[in-house]
Design an enzyme around this catalytic site. Sequence first.
Site, mmCIF file in Angstrom:
data_model
loop_
_atom_site.group_PDB
_atom_site.id
_atom_site.type_symbol
_atom_site.label_atom_id
_atom_site.label_comp_id
_atom_site.label_asym_id
_atom_site.label_seq_id
_atom_site.Cartn_x
_atom_site.Cartn_y
_atom_site.Cartn_z
ATOM 1 N N GLY A 95 0.838 -1.183 0.000
ATOM 2 C CA GLY A 95 0.000 0.000 0.000
ATOM 3 C C GLY A 95 0.881 1.243 0.000
ATOM 4 C CB CYS A 96 0.691 4.504 -1.742
ATOM 5 S SG CYS A 96 -1.056 4.884 -1.540
#
Length: 342
Positions: A148-149
Amino acid sequence: MTHSVAILGASGYTGAELVRLIATHPELRIAALSGERKAGQPMAAVFPHLRHLDLPDLVKIEEIDFSAVDLCFCALPHATSQEVIRGLPRDLKIVDLSADFRLRDPAAYEKWYGKPHAAPELQAEAIYGLTEFYREEIRAGRLVAGTGCNAATGQYAIRPLIEAGVIDLDEIVIDLKAGVSGAGRALKENLLHAELSEGFHAYSAGGIHRHLGEFDQEFSRAAGRPVEVMFTPHLIPANRGILATVWLKGEARAIHDTLASAYEDEIFIQVLPFGEHPSTRHVRGSNFVHIGVVADRRAGRALVIAALDNLTKGSSGQAVQNANLMLGIAEETGLMLAPCFP
């Protein structure tokens, strides 16, 4: 040697970012692009900024000949990737950009995503794609799960500190601001210009954000015991970028020295001089991470501030970096483009 790649979900933001990066990559060639709702259209019609490129038209996934593909990027929605990847050839190298294979424990996946995993045998095979910490596993892997960013940003700021034992593991607070592209391209009322501009707001507050599953998994693994952080993301009226401000209990100079030493040889992670802090505008459109450390006015407390571009280092740039490793290409190939400023 040139490697042929396919991009599934090329009509979304991360798909378009993959095309942008691969377009100037000397050793990758785009052989196929899928976009279920946009099938039959040229990429120029979907993303006019890519009209100068000679690209295949978008097709449905079942129309792709995967025998002619060396590696497949899956930029599909969450819960879709696991079904699609399960049906792909078992010898095909895959970099998945969704959340479907990030969590190793099927029970953890069900907890955070609200449904059982559809391909638990692949979930066990997947390598977590935080490149700088799983480089050798990624190099040997067949299926790599992009992070996930938000989770990547927080881990770059904190993970070496946990491993070095220089912070209090029960006193970690992550305050994160994220650009709107992180929410995807689908039409959503709360992302309309009139709803989002001229303000920003917290979301998924109180420990319910799904990226907490990644923090729990990776920080606990690094510490060798359970670690739970406090984390609140905020949506800001900007297209790109993540800025994470992390409050820690620990000596600021030791924290800075630990991060500087940990990332000394990492080409994409730059630790700023002590007391300086980064900005999203200085990493925009690039695969770089900037990290700053600032001493708090209270003794024994510090701030670590990390900035990256959610579409590049937080997603598609990370995916290309991992693909380079999987294909035996120099890791930085195609990713040394400078940030876009102003």
